[in-house]
Design a protein around this motif. Structure first.
Motif, PDB file in Angstrom:
ATOM      1  N   PHE A  39     -34.855   3.946   1.717  1.00  0.00           N
ATOM      2  CA  PHE A  39     -34.672   4.991   2.711  1.00  0.00           C
ATOM      3  C   PHE A  39     -35.998   5.244   3.418  1.00  0.00           C
ATOM      4  CE2 PHE A  39     -33.730   9.808   3.238  1.00  0.00           C
ATOM      5  CZ  PHE A  39     -33.114   9.600   4.472  1.00  0.00           C
ATOM      6  N   LEU A  40     -35.964   5.192   4.740  1.00  0.00           N
ATOM      7  CA  LEU A  40     -37.172   5.403   5.529  1.00  0.00           C
ATOM      8  C   LEU A  40     -37.001   6.659   6.371  1.00  0.00           C
ATOM      9  CD1 LEU A  40     -39.890   4.072   6.354  1.00  0.00           C
ATOM     10  CD2 LEU A  40     -38.640   2.858   8.135  1.00  0.00           C
ATOM     11  N   LEU A  41     -37.960   7.575   6.244  1.00  0.00           N
ATOM     12  CA  LEU A  41     -37.938   8.809   7.015  1.00  0.00           C
ATOM     13  C   LEU A  41     -39.030   8.760   8.061  1.00  0.00           C
ATOM     14  CD1 LEU A  41     -37.449  11.232   4.090  1.00  0.00           C
ATOM     15  CD2 LEU A  41     -36.216  11.452   6.235  1.00  0.00           C
ATOM     16  N   ALA A  42     -38.661   8.996   9.298  1.00  0.00           N
ATOM     17  CA  ALA A  42     -39.652   8.964  10.371  1.00  0.00           C
ATOM     18  C   ALA A  42     -39.574  10.293  11.113  1.00  0.00           C
ATOM     19  CB  ALA A  42     -39.365   7.793  11.301  1.00  0.00           C
ATOM     20  N   ASP A  43     -40.642  11.101  11.024  1.00  0.00           N
ATOM     21  CA  ASP A  43     -40.638  12.412  11.675  1.00  0.00           C
ATOM     22  C   ASP A  43     -41.422  12.331  12.982  1.00  0.00           C
ATOM     23  OD1 ASP A  43     -40.518  15.073  12.397  1.00  0.00           O
ATOM     24  OD2 ASP A  43     -41.070  15.837  10.421  1.00  0.00           O
ATOM     25  N   GLU A  44     -40.727  12.327  14.097  1.00  0.00           N
ATOM     26  CA  GLU A  44     -41.317  12.201  15.437  1.00  0.00           C
ATOM     27  C   GLU A  44     -42.282  11.011  15.500  1.00  0.00           C
ATOM     28  OE1 GLU A  44     -40.682  14.572  17.924  1.00  0.00           O
ATOM     29  OE2 GLU A  44     -40.111  16.423  16.874  1.00  0.00           O
ATOM     30  N   PRO A  45     -41.813   9.808  15.146  1.00  0.00           N
ATOM     31  CA  PRO A  45     -42.745   8.675  15.036  1.00  0.00           C
ATOM     32  C   PRO A  45     -43.353   8.254  16.376  1.00  0.00           C
ATOM     33  CG  PRO A  45     -40.492   7.894  14.896  1.00  0.00           C
ATOM     34  CD  PRO A  45     -40.429   9.394  14.870  1.00  0.00           C
ATOM     35  N   THR A  46     -42.733   8.664  17.472  1.00  0.00           N
ATOM     36  CA  THR A  46     -43.277   8.261  18.776  1.00  0.00           C
ATOM     37  C   THR A  46     -43.853   9.459  19.530  1.00  0.00           C
ATOM     38  OG1 THR A  46     -41.125   8.513  19.851  1.00  0.00           O
ATOM     39  CG2 THR A  46     -41.629   6.357  18.955  1.00  0.00           C
ATOM     40  N   GLY A  47     -44.001  10.566  18.814  1.00  0.00           N
ATOM     41  CA  GLY A  47     -44.482  11.794  19.450  1.00  0.00           C
ATOM     42  C   GLY A  47     -45.822  11.664  20.156  1.00  0.00           C
ATOM     43  N   ASN A  48     -46.672  10.743  19.670  1.00  0.00           N
ATOM     44  CA  ASN A  48     -48.002  10.586  20.278  1.00  0.00           C
ATOM     45  C   ASN A  48     -48.133   9.335  21.119  1.00  0.00           C
ATOM     46  OD1 ASN A  48     -49.142  12.904  19.267  1.00  0.00           O
ATOM     47  ND2 ASN A  48     -49.750  11.953  17.346  1.00  0.00           N
ATOM     48  N   GLY A 102     -27.437   1.952   4.880  1.00  0.00           N
ATOM     49  CA  GLY A 102     -27.439   1.093   6.055  1.00  0.00           C
ATOM     50  C   GLY A 102     -27.343   1.828   7.377  1.00  0.00           C
ATOM     51  N   GLU A 103     -27.229   3.160   7.336  1.00  0.00           N
ATOM     52  CA  GLU A 103     -27.163   3.899   8.597  1.00  0.00           C
ATOM     53  C   GLU A 103     -28.557   4.074   9.218  1.00  0.00           C
ATOM     54  OE1 GLU A 103     -23.780   6.895   9.390  1.00  0.00           O
ATOM     55  OE2 GLU A 103     -24.625   7.478   7.446  1.00  0.00           O
ATOM     56  N   PHE A 104     -28.558   4.251  10.536  1.00  0.00           N
ATOM     57  CA  PHE A 104     -29.779   4.599  11.274  1.00  0.00           C
ATOM     58  C   PHE A 104     -29.450   5.888  12.021  1.00  0.00           C
ATOM     59  CE2 PHE A 104     -33.084   2.872  14.606  1.00  0.00           C
ATOM     60  CZ  PHE A 104     -33.803   4.056  14.494  1.00  0.00           C
ATOM     61  N   VAL A 105     -29.964   6.995  11.494  1.00  0.00           N
ATOM     62  CA  VAL A 105     -29.583   8.313  11.983  1.00  0.00           C
ATOM     63  C   VAL A 105     -30.733   8.945  12.764  1.00  0.00           C
ATOM     64  CG1 VAL A 105     -28.792  10.614  11.280  1.00  0.00           C
ATOM     65  CG2 VAL A 105     -28.168   8.611   9.913  1.00  0.00           C
ATOM     66  N   ALA A 106     -30.430   9.492  13.928  1.00  0.00           N
ATOM     67  CA  ALA A 106     -31.425  10.263  14.680  1.00  0.00           C
ATOM     68  C   ALA A 106     -31.114  11.741  14.494  1.00  0.00           C
ATOM     69  CB  ALA A 106     -31.375   9.908  16.159  1.00  0.00           C
ATOM     70  N   LEU A 107     -32.138  12.510  14.138  1.00  0.00           N
ATOM     71  CA  LEU A 107     -31.997  13.955  13.968  1.00  0.00           C
ATOM     72  C   LEU A 107     -32.697  14.631  15.138  1.00  0.00           C
ATOM     73  CD1 LEU A 107     -31.316  16.493  12.374  1.00  0.00           C
ATOM     74  CD2 LEU A 107     -33.253  16.026  10.882  1.00  0.00           C
ATOM     75  N   MET A 108     -31.892  15.297  15.968  1.00  0.00           N
ATOM     76  CA  MET A 108     -32.433  15.892  17.193  1.00  0.00           C
ATOM     77  C   MET A 108     -32.299  17.406  17.176  1.00  0.00           C
ATOM     78  SD  MET A 108     -31.258  13.232  20.078  1.00  0.00           S
ATOM     79  CE  MET A 108     -32.551  13.911  21.091  1.00  0.00           C
ATOM     80  N   GLY A 109     -33.001  18.039  18.101  1.00  0.00           N
ATOM     81  CA  GLY A 109     -32.924  19.496  18.191  1.00  0.00           C
ATOM     82  C   GLY A 109     -34.244  20.054  18.684  1.00  0.00           C
ATOM     83  N   PRO A 110     -34.220  21.268  19.211  1.00  0.00           N
ATOM     84  CA  PRO A 110     -35.446  21.847  19.751  1.00  0.00           C
ATOM     85  C   PRO A 110     -36.485  22.129  18.664  1.00  0.00           C
ATOM     86  CG  PRO A 110     -33.633  23.431  19.851  1.00  0.00           C
ATOM     87  CD  PRO A 110     -33.057  22.136  19.396  1.00  0.00           C
ATOM     88  N   SER A 111     -37.700  22.327  19.103  1.00  0.00           N
ATOM     89  CA  SER A 111     -38.787  22.659  18.197  1.00  0.00           C
ATOM     90  C   SER A 111     -38.438  23.930  17.424  1.00  0.00           C
ATOM     91  CB  SER A 111     -40.046  22.852  19.032  1.00  0.00           C
ATOM     92  OG  SER A 111     -41.080  23.262  18.210  1.00  0.00           O
ATOM     93  N   GLY A 135     -31.726  -3.943   6.214  1.00  0.00           N
ATOM     94  CA  GLY A 135     -30.747  -3.016   5.654  1.00  0.00           C
ATOM     95  C   GLY A 135     -31.333  -1.691   5.192  1.00  0.00           C
ATOM     96  N   ILE A 136     -32.532  -1.357   5.667  1.00  0.00           N
ATOM     97  CA  ILE A 136     -33.141  -0.086   5.266  1.00  0.00           C
ATOM     98  C   ILE A 136     -32.422   1.065   5.979  1.00  0.00           C
ATOM     99  CG2 ILE A 136     -35.265   1.302   5.251  1.00  0.00           C
ATOM    100  CD1 ILE A 136     -36.869  -1.299   5.226  1.00  0.00           C
ATOM    101  N   THR A 137     -32.019   2.061   5.231  1.00  0.00           N
ATOM    102  CA  THR A 137     -31.394   3.254   5.803  1.00  0.00           C
ATOM    103  C   THR A 137     -32.502   4.110   6.418  1.00  0.00           C
ATOM    104  OG1 THR A 137     -29.788   3.160   4.020  1.00  0.00           O
ATOM    105  CG2 THR A 137     -29.905   5.224   5.279  1.00  0.00           C
ATOM    106  N   ILE A 138     -32.281   4.558   7.653  1.00  0.00           N
ATOM    107  CA  ILE A 138     -33.347   5.289   8.358  1.00  0.00           C
ATOM    108  C   ILE A 138     -32.849   6.639   8.840  1.00  0.00           C
ATOM    109  CG2 ILE A 138     -34.932   5.261  10.350  1.00  0.00           C
ATOM    110  CD1 ILE A 138     -34.904   2.231  10.251  1.00  0.00           C
ATOM    111  N   LEU A 139     -33.667   7.661   8.656  1.00  0.00           N
ATOM    112  CA  LEU A 139     -33.458   8.927   9.336  1.00  0.00           C
ATOM    113  C   LEU A 139     -34.698   9.204  10.167  1.00  0.00           C
ATOM    114  CD1 LEU A 139     -31.617  12.000   8.856  1.00  0.00           C
ATOM    115  CD2 LEU A 139     -34.066  12.397   9.011  1.00  0.00           C
ATOM    116  N   MET A 140     -34.491   9.326  11.470  1.00  0.00           N
ATOM    117  CA  MET A 140     -35.605   9.543  12.393  1.00  0.00           C
ATOM    118  C   MET A 140     -35.443  10.881  13.105  1.00  0.00           C
ATOM    119  SD  MET A 140     -36.610   7.303  15.728  1.00  0.00           S
ATOM    120  CE  MET A 140     -35.091   7.582  16.617  1.00  0.00           C
ATOM    121  N   VAL A 141     -36.464  11.722  12.994  1.00  0.00           N
ATOM    122  CA  VAL A 141     -36.490  12.968  13.750  1.00  0.00           C
ATOM    123  C   VAL A 141     -37.090  12.686  15.116  1.00  0.00           C
ATOM    124  CG1 VAL A 141     -37.516  15.262  13.889  1.00  0.00           C
ATOM    125  CG2 VAL A 141     -36.799  14.368  11.669  1.00  0.00           C
ATOM    126  N   THR A 142     -36.430  13.144  16.139  1.00  0.00           N
ATOM    127  CA  THR A 142     -36.991  12.973  17.488  1.00  0.00           C
ATOM    128  C   THR A 142     -36.420  14.045  18.406  1.00  0.00           C
ATOM    129  OG1 THR A 142     -37.291  11.458  19.356  1.00  0.00           O
ATOM    130  CG2 THR A 142     -35.181  11.331  18.218  1.00  0.00           C
TER     131      THR A 142
END
Ligand code: ADP
Ligand code: MG
Length: 229
Positions: free
Chosen positions: A165-174, A34-43, A195-202
């Motif tokens: 579990f949904l993984l989104a890698d830079e989904p808004t990058g473009n 149930g968490e919605f996690v953002a994974l951040m950090g430089p290229s 209730g989908i658990t999400i990890l989003m890279v941005t």
């Protein structure tokens, strides 16, 4: 209760010998259902490497990954593919749709691999397109859709198989800000309503705001981990 996701001391080394490069240097992390996690950090900090491991597309060079109590690195490639198909959804920066294929067919594709029959496939795909506000675009080919719409089709495709579990890698990058916000609002409602658990890279702080937890990466290591109320 078992953890939903638990990573223990994950290392990832690409290449061998002189060319070896350690992209992940001992990452430990738990993610609850149930968490919605953002994974951040430089290229280059290892975000995609970690996302690929979490998505079972790749395995660590060292460490342990438990998904719903299953020891992922102990599985065969086929077992990992099966786990992925049944429980994990992906959204990438480049939408990866088939251009000359309709939105509906794009969303149906993963359901076909799951062996779901045509009629039911269509129904599920239409429901998924409705969730992202594209029911009326079902019969348009993806080449005719805008970038924002294409990413929404990609989301519909990712959720059609009802992933945990949904993984989104830079989904808004473009995407521009307005379309990015639309995508974030959809992700947020998938998280809170379904209730989908999400990890989003941005790497965009504005987008990370939509998550309830922020991880910061630097140089293959977890630098900080903070939750929002
Ligand atoms: N398949 C690969 N082979 C060799 N090096 C790689 C590979 N994938 C990623 N890397 C390297 O690992 C580091 C981390 O990459 P990545 O996980 O893609 O970072 P991020 O997503 O944060 O930009 C980078 O230096 C990158 O060049
Ligand atoms: Mg990346």
């Amino acid at each position: 209760m078992k953890d939903f996701i638990a990573l223990k001391n994950i290392h990832k080394v690409y290449g061998k010998g002189e060319n070896a490069f350690e992209a992940l240097k001992g990452v430990s992390l738990r993610i609850n259902k149930g968490e919605f996690v953002a994974l951040m950090g430089p290229s280059g900090s290892g975000k995609s490497s970690l996302a690929n491991i979490l998505g079972t597309l790749d395995v660590g060079s060292r460490g342990e990954y438990s998904f719903c109590g299953v020891d992922v690195f102990g599985l065969s490639q086929n077992q990992r593919a099966l786990l992925r198909r049944n429980y994990i959804g992906f959204i990438f920066q480049g939408f990866n749709l088939l251009a000359r294929t309709t939105a509906l067919e794009n969303v149906e594709l993963p359901l076909m691999y799951k062996g779901i029959k045509k009629k039911q496939r269509e129904q599920i795909a239409l429901e998924s397109l409705e969730l992202v506000g594209l029911k009326n675009w079902a019969h348009h080919t993806s080449a005719k859709l805008s970038g924002g719409q294409q990413q929404r089709v990609a989301i519909a495709r990712a959720i059609a198989s009802k992933p945990l579990f949904l993984l989104a890698d830079e989904p808004t990058g473009n995407l521009d800000t307005k379309r990015s916000v639309e995508i974030m609002e959809i992700l947020q409602s998938l998280n809170s309503d379904l209730g989908i658990t999400i990890l989003m890279v941005t790497h965009e702080p504005d987008m990370a705001q939509y998550a309830s937890r922020e991880l910061h990466f630097l140089d293959g290591k977890l630098l900080s981990d903070s939750s929002r109320q």
